[in-house]
Design an enzyme around this catalytic site. Structure first.
Site, PDB file in Angstrom:
ATOM      1  CE  LYS A   8      37.363   3.239 -53.879  1.00 17.96           C
ATOM      2  NZ  LYS A   8      36.866   2.048 -54.635  1.00 17.96           N
ATOM      3  CG  PHE A  45      31.783  -6.083 -55.664  1.00 15.97           C
ATOM      4  CD1 PHE A  45      31.523  -4.783 -55.240  1.00 15.97           C
ATOM      5  CD2 PHE A  45      31.458  -6.434 -56.969  1.00 15.97           C
ATOM      6  CE1 PHE A  45      30.950  -3.849 -56.096  1.00 15.97           C
ATOM      7  CE2 PHE A  45      30.873  -5.509 -57.836  1.00 15.97           C
ATOM      8  CZ  PHE A  45      30.622  -4.208 -57.396  1.00 15.97           C
ATOM      9  NE  ARG A  66      33.978   7.188 -63.716  1.00 13.34           N
ATOM     10  CZ  ARG A  66      33.683   6.319 -62.749  1.00 13.34           C
ATOM     11  NH1 ARG A  66      33.518   6.713 -61.497  1.00 13.34           N
ATOM     12  NH2 ARG A  66      33.542   5.034 -63.027  1.00 13.34           N
ATOM     13  CB  THR A  86      36.430  -0.656 -61.958  1.00 12.10           C
ATOM     14  OG1 THR A  86      35.674   0.479 -62.379  1.00 12.10           O
ATOM     15  CG2 THR A  86      35.973  -1.088 -60.576  1.00 12.10           C
ATOM     16  NE  ARG A 113      39.877   2.876 -59.400  1.00 15.99           N
ATOM     17  CZ  ARG A 113      38.597   2.978 -59.707  1.00 15.99           C
ATOM     18  NH1 ARG A 113      38.183   2.775 -60.947  1.00 15.99           N
ATOM     19  NH2 ARG A 113      37.718   3.284 -58.775  1.00 15.99           N
ATOM     20  CG  ASN A 158      39.220   0.290 -57.021  1.00 14.89           C
ATOM     21  OD1 ASN A 158      39.028   0.885 -55.973  1.00 14.89           O
ATOM     22  ND2 ASN A 158      38.293   0.118 -57.917  1.00 14.89           N
ATOM     23  CG  HIS A 188      34.505   7.290 -55.292  1.00 18.01           C
ATOM     24  ND1 HIS A 188      33.511   6.586 -55.933  1.00 18.01           N
ATOM     25  CD2 HIS A 188      34.022   8.544 -55.103  1.00 18.01           C
ATOM     26  CE1 HIS A 188      32.465   7.387 -56.118  1.00 18.01           C
ATOM     27  NE2 HIS A 188      32.758   8.585 -55.623  1.00 18.01           N
TER      28      HIS A 188
HETATM   29  P1  ATP Z   1      34.078   4.059 -57.667  1.00 16.55           P
HETATM   30  O1  ATP Z   1      32.565   4.084 -57.582  1.00 16.55           O
HETATM   31  O2  ATP Z   1      34.732   3.608 -56.371  1.00 16.55           O
HETATM   32  O3  ATP Z   1      34.627   5.326 -58.196  1.00 16.55           O
HETATM   33  P2  ATP Z   1      33.940   2.701 -60.165  1.00 16.55           P
HETATM   34  O4  ATP Z   1      32.877   3.685 -60.491  1.00 16.55           O
HETATM   35  O5  ATP Z   1      35.102   2.545 -61.079  1.00 16.55           O
HETATM   36  O6  ATP Z   1      34.516   2.963 -58.724  1.00 16.55           O
HETATM   37  P3  ATP Z   1      31.864   0.822 -59.471  1.00 16.55           P
HETATM   38  O7  ATP Z   1      31.318  -0.132 -60.458  1.00 16.55           O
HETATM   39  O8  ATP Z   1      31.040   2.018 -59.079  1.00 16.55           O
HETATM   40  O9  ATP Z   1      33.317   1.264 -59.972  1.00 16.55           O
HETATM   41  O10 ATP Z   1      32.228  -0.023 -58.175  1.00 16.55           O
HETATM   42  C1  ATP Z   1      32.420   0.604 -56.928  1.00 16.55           C
HETATM   43  C2  ATP Z   1      33.585  -0.050 -56.231  1.00 16.55           C
HETATM   44  O11 ATP Z   1      33.261  -1.414 -55.950  1.00 16.55           O
HETATM   45  C3  ATP Z   1      34.874  -0.144 -57.062  1.00 16.55           C
HETATM   46  O12 ATP Z   1      35.653   1.018 -57.025  1.00 16.55           O
HETATM   47  C4  ATP Z   1      35.565  -1.302 -56.381  1.00 16.55           C
HETATM   48  O13 ATP Z   1      36.181  -0.895 -55.159  1.00 16.55           O
HETATM   49  C5  ATP Z   1      34.414  -2.228 -56.069  1.00 16.55           C
HETATM   50  N1  ATP Z   1      34.205  -3.192 -57.168  1.00 16.55           N
HETATM   51  C6  ATP Z   1      33.640  -2.944 -58.377  1.00 16.55           C
HETATM   52  N2  ATP Z   1      33.596  -4.044 -59.152  1.00 16.55           N
HETATM   53  C7  ATP Z   1      34.151  -5.030 -58.405  1.00 16.55           C
HETATM   54  C8  ATP Z   1      34.403  -6.429 -58.641  1.00 16.55           C
HETATM   55  N3  ATP Z   1      34.060  -7.028 -59.786  1.00 16.55           N
HETATM   56  N4  ATP Z   1      35.007  -7.139 -57.655  1.00 16.55           N
HETATM   57  C9  ATP Z   1      35.345  -6.562 -56.485  1.00 16.55           C
HETATM   58  N5  ATP Z   1      35.134  -5.255 -56.188  1.00 16.55           N
HETATM   59  C10 ATP Z   1      34.547  -4.502 -57.134  1.00 16.55           C
HETATM   60 MG    MG Z   2      31.190   4.094 -59.204  1.00 15.60          MG
END
Ligand code: ATP
Ligand code: MG
Length: 141
Positions: free
Chosen positions: A9, A58, A86, A92, A106, A116, A119
């Site tokens: 990112k 968010f 992952r 996350t 992360r 974070n 992705h």
């Molecule tokens: P990604 O989809 O980026 O691989 P992930 O699958 O671990 O991450 P998701 O739940 O899909 O997490 O959330 C997508 C993205 O949104 C996260 O990577 C993070 O950048 C942001 N995000 C998720 N949860 C939060 C939160 N509680 N507060 C702020 N940002 C968040």
């Molecule tokens: Mg995701």
């Protein structure tokens, strides 16, 4: 081998030291890096990619973060690639990644729950969609 898409990112993609540490870690964990591409997103790209999060508090923050600079997209291949990438990314949320999984990407480099660092595709279906989104000329056969 299973394909997955990893994104570095904007919070770290512009930092060559961190990028190379992450890429070394990926290779050390026996992933193949099949393709690599630097992209810059417009708001609409980011909004489309994360449309499943549209209702989350968010969402705006996430969309803005993903358009704040270049993104490095990696096409990764490994047995159990989706899950293993992952795992290597870590949780996350930053409180979890830093305190319970400090050796994950992360855990090492994450700044906040949004910034974070990485992705990863979360299913075979999303891996296929993200592969054609980022690497339309890649032929999985
Ligand atoms: P990604 O989809 O980026 O691989 P992930 O699958 O671990 O991450 P998701 O739940 O899909 O997490 O959330 C997508 C993205 O949104 C996260 O990577 C993070 O950048 C942001 N995000 C998720 N949860 C939060 C939160 N509680 N507060 C702020 N940002 C968040
Ligand atoms: Mg995701």
């Amino acid at each position: 081998l299973q394909l997955t898409v990893g994104l570095l990112k904007p919070d770290i993609a512009g930092n060559p030291t961190i990028v190379s540490l992450i890429e070394q870690e990926i290779l050390k964990k026996k992933f193949y890096i099949l393709k690599r591409k630097v992209v810059r997103w417009q708001k609409r790209d980011s909004e489309m990619f994360y449309k499943q999060h549209k209702e989350n508090f968010f969402y705006r923050r996430l969309v803005d973060c993903m358009t704040s600079g270049p993104i490095i997209a990696l096409l990764l291949a490994k047995e159990n690639g989706i899950t293993d990438w992952r795992k290597l990314m870590g949780p996350t949320k930053v409180y979890k990644s830093q305190f319970t999984d400090p050796n994950t990407i992360r855990g090492r480099f994450g700044l906040t729950d949004t910034r974070n660092t990485v992705h990863g595709s979360d299913s075979v279906q999303s891996a296929a969609e993200e592969t054609s989104f980022f690497f339309p000329d890649f032929n999985a056969n």
